[in-house]
Scaffold this motif. Structure first.
Motif, mmCIF file in Angstrom:
data_model
loop_
_atom_site.group_PDB
_atom_site.id
_atom_site.type_symbol
_atom_site.label_atom_id
_atom_site.label_comp_id
_atom_site.label_asym_id
_atom_site.label_seq_id
_atom_site.Cartn_x
_atom_site.Cartn_y
_atom_site.Cartn_z
ATOM 1 N N HIS A 40 17.736 21.798 -39.468
ATOM 2 C CA HIS A 40 16.380 21.609 -38.929
ATOM 3 C C HIS A 40 16.333 20.363 -38.047
ATOM 4 O O HIS A 40 17.076 19.408 -38.264
ATOM 5 N N GLU A 41 15.405 20.363 -37.078
ATOM 6 C CA GLU A 41 15.333 19.221 -36.158
ATOM 7 C C GLU A 41 14.674 18.000 -36.802
ATOM 8 O O GLU A 41 15.122 16.876 -36.633
ATOM 9 N N ARG A 42 13.560 18.226 -37.520
ATOM 10 C CA ARG A 42 12.852 17.094 -38.125
ATOM 11 C C ARG A 42 12.343 17.486 -39.508
ATOM 12 O O ARG A 42 12.187 18.674 -39.803
ATOM 13 N N MET A 43 12.067 16.513 -40.335
ATOM 14 C CA MET A 43 11.565 16.804 -41.690
ATOM 15 C C MET A 43 10.550 15.756 -42.125
ATOM 16 O O MET A 43 10.522 14.643 -41.606
ATOM 17 N N LEU A 44 9.707 16.127 -43.080
ATOM 18 C CA LEU A 44 8.836 15.135 -43.721
ATOM 19 C C LEU A 44 8.810 15.395 -45.222
ATOM 20 O O LEU A 44 9.047 16.517 -45.669
ATOM 21 N N PHE A 45 8.561 14.344 -45.972
ATOM 22 C CA PHE A 45 8.483 14.479 -47.429
ATOM 23 C C PHE A 45 7.060 14.821 -47.848
ATOM 24 O O PHE A 45 6.093 14.347 -47.243
ATOM 25 N N THR A 46 6.943 15.621 -48.890
ATOM 26 C CA THR A 46 5.638 15.857 -49.511
ATOM 27 C C THR A 46 5.804 15.623 -51.011
ATOM 28 O O THR A 46 6.880 15.234 -51.470
ATOM 29 N N GLY B 122 16.060 16.785 -57.110
ATOM 30 C CA GLY B 122 16.868 16.442 -58.283
ATOM 31 C C GLY B 122 16.038 16.207 -59.540
ATOM 32 O O GLY B 122 16.466 15.503 -60.442
ATOM 33 N N GLY B 123 14.836 16.757 -59.592
ATOM 34 C CA GLY B 123 14.015 16.609 -60.794
ATOM 35 C C GLY B 123 12.830 15.670 -60.581
ATOM 36 O O GLY B 123 11.930 15.598 -61.411
ATOM 37 N N MET B 124 12.827 14.951 -59.467
ATOM 38 C CA MET B 124 11.654 14.121 -59.159
ATOM 39 C C MET B 124 10.675 14.987 -58.359
ATOM 40 O O MET B 124 11.095 15.872 -57.609
ATOM 41 N N PRO B 125 9.357 14.719 -58.511
ATOM 42 C CA PRO B 125 8.369 15.569 -57.824
ATOM 43 C C PRO B 125 8.506 15.468 -56.308
ATOM 44 O O PRO B 125 8.208 14.432 -55.732
ATOM 45 N N THR B 126 8.991 16.521 -55.706
ATOM 46 C CA THR B 126 9.353 16.467 -54.291
ATOM 47 C C THR B 126 8.987 17.738 -53.551
ATOM 48 O O THR B 126 9.053 18.826 -54.105
ATOM 49 N N GLY B 127 8.653 17.578 -52.321
ATOM 50 C CA GLY B 127 8.546 18.705 -51.412
ATOM 51 C C GLY B 127 9.010 18.242 -50.048
ATOM 52 O O GLY B 127 9.066 17.030 -49.774
ATOM 53 N N THR C 139 4.251 10.296 -51.023
ATOM 54 C CA THR C 139 5.064 11.092 -50.110
ATOM 55 C C THR C 139 6.493 10.570 -50.029
ATOM 56 O O THR C 139 7.447 11.334 -50.070
ATOM 57 N N GLN C 140 6.627 9.255 -49.884
ATOM 58 C CA GLN C 140 7.985 8.684 -49.760
ATOM 59 C C GLN C 140 8.292 7.749 -50.923
ATOM 60 O O GLN C 140 8.983 6.738 -50.757
#
Ligand code: PMP
Length: 588
Positions: free
Chosen positions: A197-203, A356-361, A398-399
Motif C-alpha cells: 500500500h502507498e500510505r497507512m494510518l493507525f486506528t 499483536g494483541g494490542m487494540p489496533t486498526g 490512534t498512535q
C-alpha cells in the motif's frame, strides 16, 4: 398419484400464489421435503438460490446422520446434559462463580450469545488466568490448547518473546500520546513495504478502520451509498449494519441503528455476478464497494472471478474498492487476500494480527485517497501546502506507543519469516506452513466425519477454520460439541472462527483431533445423532453458480418461459427467497 412435493413445486412454478401460502406450505414440509423443493426450484428458476463459487468439502458426502435439536430431546439426553453440567461445574467452578458474582456490574453482549435454555447452566465464558504459546489456562488451573486464535489476532501464539520484549521496552519509555515516536514512522514504512500500500494510518479497532475507510471513500467521491455483501462482517458501526428484504430494500437490523443509515447501504449477494448490474446501474450514487474477500463465516466461499469483476467495474466507474482484511490480512499470506487473489484494492482495512494483541486498526491504500486525511505531502521552505479538501479521522489512542511498538515488532517478525521472493504464490513464508498444517487438520477430521457419517465439516481458508454442522444451525448437539471439546482440553471462541498459530505443535494438533473425535463419539453414543432419511437429489439439481449453469434442458426452458412471465419469476423469487434462504442458512 403425484408426489406432494412435485405438486407444490408445480404450483409454485405455474401459479401465482401468495407469499403466505408459499411459505406456509414450505414450512409444513418435512426437512427432506424442503430440501427437495429447493432443488426443484433451483433447477427450474434461473438464478434461484445461486451460490458463490465454493470449495464446500461437504458437497460430495454420502448421506449423513442428523444432529438432533432441542425439540428432539428424550429423557436419556436430558440425563446426559445433567451429568455433563455436574462434571463441568466441578471442573470450572471459579469461571462460573465469577459470572454470577459480577454480572450486575459487568456488561458483555457475548454472554447471552447462542444461549440455549436447556444448556443454560453450562453457558458462560471462562475466566482465564494466563496464556502462553498454544495454551491458555483458566481460573481453576485447567490447561487448554487454544484454537480461538484470539478472534484472529493470534498468529505467533501467546506471549511470543519478541512481542513481550518490544512492549516492555515501550512501557519503560513511558506512554506519551501527543507526539510521534521513531517506531511510529518505522511501523508505517514497514507496513507499506510488506503490503504494497502507498500510505497507512493507525486506528483503534477494526470497526473504526472500516468507518474511516468508508468516510474517506465518501469524501473522495462525494457520493453517499456504500455497497456491501450479505453475510459479510465489518464490525458493528452504524455505517455497515443493514440487511435487505426480498425486494432488495435495506433495513436496519439492530435496535438503535437508524433506518436512515441503513438506507445508505446497498446489500448484495456475495459472488452473484448478476448483482454487479446493480452496481453498474447505480454507480453514480455509490462511493465504495466494501468486501470481506473471504467471509470468515463461510471460509469455503472464494469467489475469485467475482472479485476480479468487482475490481474491473469499480475501476471503470470510479468507485472506491475497499477490502476488509481484518482476518485475511497477514494470515493467508503477508499481502493478505489481495496478494492471494492478485487484486489490489484502493483502500484496505486491517486490525487483529498486526496489533499483536494490542487494540489496533489500520487503514491503508492509495495516496490519492489517504491524502484526504492529512493533505498529503508538502515541503518546508517553499509555498507548498496540504491539499485543501480534507476529512476528519483521529482518536486519542490512534498512535498509542505500546500499540505502535507491538505493530512494529509483529511486522518485523512477519518480514523476517517471509522471503517475499516472487510474491504470494512462490514466496517461502511461514504462513504457507501454517496453511498446510490447517489443511491437514481439516482433511484428517473431515475424513473422520465422513467415515462416521457425521453431519459436520470443517471449512478453512489459510489458517482460519470453522466447524460447520450440516442441516442444523446452533442446535443443542452443536452447542454440546463445543462444551465437550473444552472438557477435552480445547478452547474455541463462541463466535465460531478457529485458528492455528505457529505455536501449535504436533502434540497440540493431535489434542485437537482427539478432542474433536472423542467429543463427537460421546455425542454419537448418547444418541445426539439420529438416522436421517435419504433424499434423492432430483437429476441435474446439483447447485452451481448461476453464471456457470449449463444450458437447461429444452422442456424446462419452455415450461418456465411459457408459464411464467419474467415478472412472475421475479415475484416468486421475492416471495419465498428470504424464507428459503433463511432455511438454507439456518440449516447449514
Ligand atoms: N471486519 C472484519 C472482517 C472482522 O472480522 C472484524 C472483527 N472480527 C471487524 C471488521 C471488526 O473489528 P473489531 O472487532 O476490531 O472492531
Amino acid at each position: 398419484m403425484a408426489n406432494p412435493i412435485d405438486t407444490l413445486a408445480d404450483q409454485i412454478l405455474h401459479d401465482h400464489i401468495s407469499k403466505q401460502e408459499a411459505v406456509k406450505s414450505f414450512a409444513s414440509l418435512p426437512e427432506e421435503g424442503k430440501q427437495k423443493l429447493i432443488s426443484i426450484l433451483r433447477q427450474n428458476l434461473p438464478g434461484f438460490g445461486a451460490v458463490p463459487e465454493t470449495e464446500d468439502a461437504s458437497s460430495n458426502r454420502p448421506p449423513v446422520l442428523k444432529a438432533i435439536d432441542q425439540r428432539d430431546l428424550a429423557d436419556s439426553h436430558r440425563e446426559f446434559i445433567r451429568n455433563l453440567s455436574a462434571e463441568y461445574e466441578r471442573r470450572v467452578p471459579t469461571s462460573k462463580a465469577n459470572v454470577m458474582k459480577y454480572q450486575d456490574r459487568f456488561v458483555d453482549q457475548r454472554r447471552p450469545f447462542h444461549l440455549i435454555k436447556e444448556l443454560k447452566d453450562l453457558h458462560f465464558q471462562l475466566s482465564y488466568r494466563n496464556a502462553e504459546g498454544a495454551h491458555v489456562w483458566d481460573a481453576d488451573g485447567n490447561r487448554y490448547v487454544d484454537i480461538s486464535g484470539d478472534m484472529g489476532v493470534n498468529i505467533f501464539g501467546h506471549k511470543p518473546p519478541f512481542l513481550v520484549e518490544a512492549i516492555k521496552q515501550a512501557l519503560d519509555r513511558g506512554i506519551p500520546l501527543a507526539g510521534y515516536s521513531k517506531a511510529t514512522f518505522e511501523a508505517a514504512k514497514l507496513f507499506c513495504e510488506i503490503t504494497g500500500h502507498e500510505r497507512m494510518l493507525f486506528t483503534q479497532s477494526g470497526t473504526e478502520s472500516v468507518m474511516w475507510a468508508v468516510r474517506i471513500a465518501r469524501a473522495a467521491t462525494q457520493r453517499k451509498k456504500i455497497v456491501l455483501f450479505e453475510e459479510s462482517y465489518h464490525g458493528l458501526s452504524d455505517v455497515v449494519l443493514a440487511a435487505h428484504d426480498d425486494a432488495g430494500r435495506s433495513y436496519s437490523v439492530v435496535p438503535g441503528v437508524l433506518q436512515e443509515f441503513a438506507e445508505q447501504i446497498i446489500v448484495l449477494e456475495y459472488g452473484n455476478m448478476q448483482h454487479l448490474d446493480l452496481i453498474e446501474e447505480r454507480a453514480g450514487e455509490i462511493a465504495c464497494v466494501l468486501v470481506e474477500p473471504v467471509q470468515s463465516r463461510h471460509p469455503y466461499r472464494k469467489p475469485v472471478e467475482f472479485l476480479h469483476e468487482v475490481r474491473k467495474l469499480t475501476l471503470e466507474k470510479d468507485i472506491v474498492l475497499i477490502f476488509d482484511e481484518m482476518i485475511t490480512g497477514f494470515r493467508v499470506c503477508s499481502k493478505g487476500a489481495q496478494g492471494h487473489f492478485g487484486i489490489q484494492a484502493d483502500l484496505a482495512t486491517y486490525g487483529k494480527i498486526p496489533g499483536g494483541g494490542m487494540p489496533t486498526g489500520i487503514v491503508a491504500g492509495l495516496s490519492k485517497y489517504m491524502d484526504l486525511v492529512d493533505g498529503g505531502s508538502w515541503n518546508f521552505g517553499d509555498g507548498s501546502m496540504p491539499k485543501a479538501k480534507r476529512t476528519s479521522v483521529a482518536g486519542t489512542h490512534t498512535q498509542n506507543p505500546l500499540k505502535v511498538a507491538a505493530v512494529l515488532a509483529t511486522l518485523t517478525e512477519i518480514k523476517n519469516r517471509c522471503s517475499d521472493e516472487g510474491g504470494c504464490d512462490s514466496c517461502d513464508c511461514f504462513q504457507k506452513d501454517l496453511n498446510r498444517k490447517t489443511k491437514e487438520l481439516a482433511e484428517e477430521l473431515n475424513g473422520f466425519f465422513t467415515a462416521r457419517r457425521l453431519p459436520v465439516t470443517i471449512d478453512y481458508f489459510g489458517s482460519l477454520f470453522r466447524f460447520r454442522f450440516l442441516n442444523s444451525y446452533w442446535g443443542i448437539t452443536e452447542a454440546l460439541f463445543f462444551l465437550l471439546l473444552r472438557m477435552n482440553g480445547v478452547e474455541t471462541n463462541i463466535q465460531g472462527n478457529c485458528f492455528l498459530t505457529t505455536a501449535h505443535g504436533e502434540e497440540d494438533i493431535l489434542t485437537v483431533i482427539r478432542g474433536v473425535q472423542d467429543s463427537l463419539v460421546k455425542l454419537l453414543d448418547a444418541g445426539f445423532f439420529a438416522e436421517a432419511p435419504v433424499v434423492p437429489e432430483p437429476q441435474g439439481a446439483k447447485v452451481v453458480p448461476a453464471q456457470a449453469q449449463a444450458p437447461r434442458p429444452e422442456h424446462v426452458q419452455v415450461k418456465v418461459a411459457r408459464s411464467l412471465t419474467e415478472e412472475q419469476v421475479a415475484l416468486l423469487r421475492n416471495l419465498i427467497k428470504a424464507d428459503l434462504q433463511g432455511f438454507q442458512k439456518g440449516k447449514g
